[in-house]
Design a protein around this motif. Structure first.
Motif, mmCIF file in Angstrom:
data_model
loop_
_atom_site.group_PDB
_atom_site.id
_atom_site.type_symbol
_atom_site.label_atom_id
_atom_site.label_comp_id
_atom_site.label_asym_id
_atom_site.label_seq_id
_atom_site.Cartn_x
_atom_site.Cartn_y
_atom_site.Cartn_z
ATOM 1 N N ASP A 129 0.840 -1.213 0.000
ATOM 2 C CA ASP A 129 0.000 0.000 0.000
ATOM 3 C C ASP A 129 0.870 1.257 0.000
ATOM 4 N N ALA A 130 1.932 1.264 0.821
ATOM 5 C CA ALA A 130 2.813 2.433 0.897
ATOM 6 C C ALA A 130 3.535 2.658 -0.428
ATOM 7 N N VAL A 131 3.976 1.581 -1.063
ATOM 8 C CA VAL A 131 4.657 1.709 -2.353
ATOM 9 C C VAL A 131 3.707 2.311 -3.384
ATOM 10 N N HIS A 132 2.474 1.815 -3.419
ATOM 11 C CA HIS A 132 1.504 2.322 -4.395
ATOM 12 C C HIS A 132 1.066 3.750 -4.089
ATOM 13 N N ALA A 133 1.203 4.185 -2.848
ATOM 14 C CA ALA A 133 0.833 5.560 -2.476
ATOM 15 C C ALA A 133 1.912 6.568 -2.890
ATOM 16 N N CYS A 134 3.108 6.094 -3.210
ATOM 17 C CA CYS A 134 4.214 6.980 -3.591
ATOM 18 C C CYS A 134 4.204 7.265 -5.086
ATOM 19 N N PRO B 43 5.762 6.880 -8.539
ATOM 20 C CA PRO B 43 6.527 5.716 -9.024
ATOM 21 C C PRO B 43 8.049 5.926 -9.027
ATOM 22 N N ASP B 44 8.503 7.108 -9.394
ATOM 23 C CA ASP B 44 9.948 7.362 -9.399
ATOM 24 C C ASP B 44 10.523 7.310 -7.986
ATOM 25 N N ASP B 45 9.793 7.910 -7.034
ATOM 26 C CA ASP B 45 10.248 7.890 -5.646
ATOM 27 C C ASP B 45 10.260 6.464 -5.096
ATOM 28 N N ALA B 46 9.187 5.722 -5.371
ATOM 29 C CA ALA B 46 9.095 4.349 -4.871
ATOM 30 C C ALA B 46 10.230 3.498 -5.428
ATOM 31 N N GLU B 47 10.512 3.634 -6.723
ATOM 32 C CA GLU B 47 11.579 2.848 -7.343
ATOM 33 C C GLU B 47 12.931 3.189 -6.731
ATOM 34 N N HIS B 48 13.174 4.469 -6.543
ATOM 35 C CA HIS B 48 14.454 4.908 -5.981
ATOM 36 C C HIS B 48 14.633 4.374 -4.556
ATOM 37 N N ILE B 49 13.624 4.528 -3.738
ATOM 38 C CA ILE B 49 13.703 4.084 -2.339
ATOM 39 C C ILE B 49 13.850 2.569 -2.250
ATOM 40 N N MET B 50 13.051 1.834 -3.019
ATOM 41 C CA MET B 50 13.133 0.370 -2.974
ATOM 42 C C MET B 50 14.485 -0.125 -3.463
ATOM 43 N N ILE C 205 17.369 1.382 -3.236
ATOM 44 C CA ILE C 205 18.357 1.629 -2.181
ATOM 45 C C ILE C 205 18.225 0.598 -1.067
ATOM 46 N N ILE C 206 17.006 0.371 -0.613
ATOM 47 C CA ILE C 206 16.793 -0.580 0.482
ATOM 48 C C ILE C 206 17.210 -1.986 0.070
ATOM 49 N N LEU C 207 16.804 -2.416 -1.114
ATOM 50 C CA LEU C 207 17.163 -3.769 -1.564
ATOM 51 C C LEU C 207 18.660 -3.932 -1.718
ATOM 52 N N GLU C 208 19.331 -2.923 -2.226
ATOM 53 C CA GLU C 208 20.783 -3.004 -2.373
ATOM 54 C C GLU C 208 21.452 -3.117 -1.007
ATOM 55 N N GLU C 209 20.979 -2.340 -0.036
ATOM 56 C CA GLU C 209 21.554 -2.415 1.309
ATOM 57 C C GLU C 209 21.313 -3.786 1.931
ATOM 58 N N TRP C 210 20.122 -4.324 1.757
ATOM 59 C CA TRP C 210 19.809 -5.630 2.337
ATOM 60 C C TRP C 210 20.565 -6.748 1.652
#
Length: 126
Positions: A26-31, A33-40, A42-47
């Motif tokens: 829900d949070a991803v879809h509320a963002c 699309p460019d912001d959601a892609e950028h944030i995800m 970064i998080i996935l790369e860190e994990w």
């Protein structure tokens, strides 16, 4: 920000995990699309790999653990950066030989001979 200590899947029930996954979607879809892609990204790369951290206990063990989960591109980047840094140290003949042996030890005899012959030929730095 919420306390992350309870975020591991070992401490959450399947229902909690499903609820949080639904909240995340829900949070991803509320963002935007460019912001959601950028944030995800970064998080996935860190994990996925994390960054090599300074170690005060066992650098070899930490390095092996990090390398085991790193992508090829991460390994290559760290290898090249470390090689450039090590080249500036005065390792002496024995230290350089240990590094060369380590790089060659997993190769079979034919590959090792071919590489050594290639290295013993004329070089650009002569």
């Amino acid at each position: 920000m919420a306390d992350q200590s309870s975020w591991t899947h070992e401490r959450m029930s399947p229902g909690q995990r499903l609820s949080r996954a639904r909240d995340l979607v829900d949070a991803v879809h509320a963002c935007d699309p460019d912001d959601a892609e950028h944030i995800m990204a970064i998080i996935l790369e860190e994990w996925r790999t994390g960054a090599p951290r300074a170690s005060f206990l066992d650098a070899t063990s930490d390095a092996e653990f990090w390398a085991g989960s790193a992508s090829f591109d991460d390994l290559r980047a760290v290898f090249l950066a470390a090689g450039r840094k090590l080249a500036t140290y005065r390792l002496g003949p024995r230290g350089r030989m240990r590094m060369v042996r380590r790089l060659l030890e997993d190769l079979d005899g034919d590959e090792r001979r071919r590489i050594l012959e290639e290295l013993s030929g004329p070089t650009d730095w002569d």
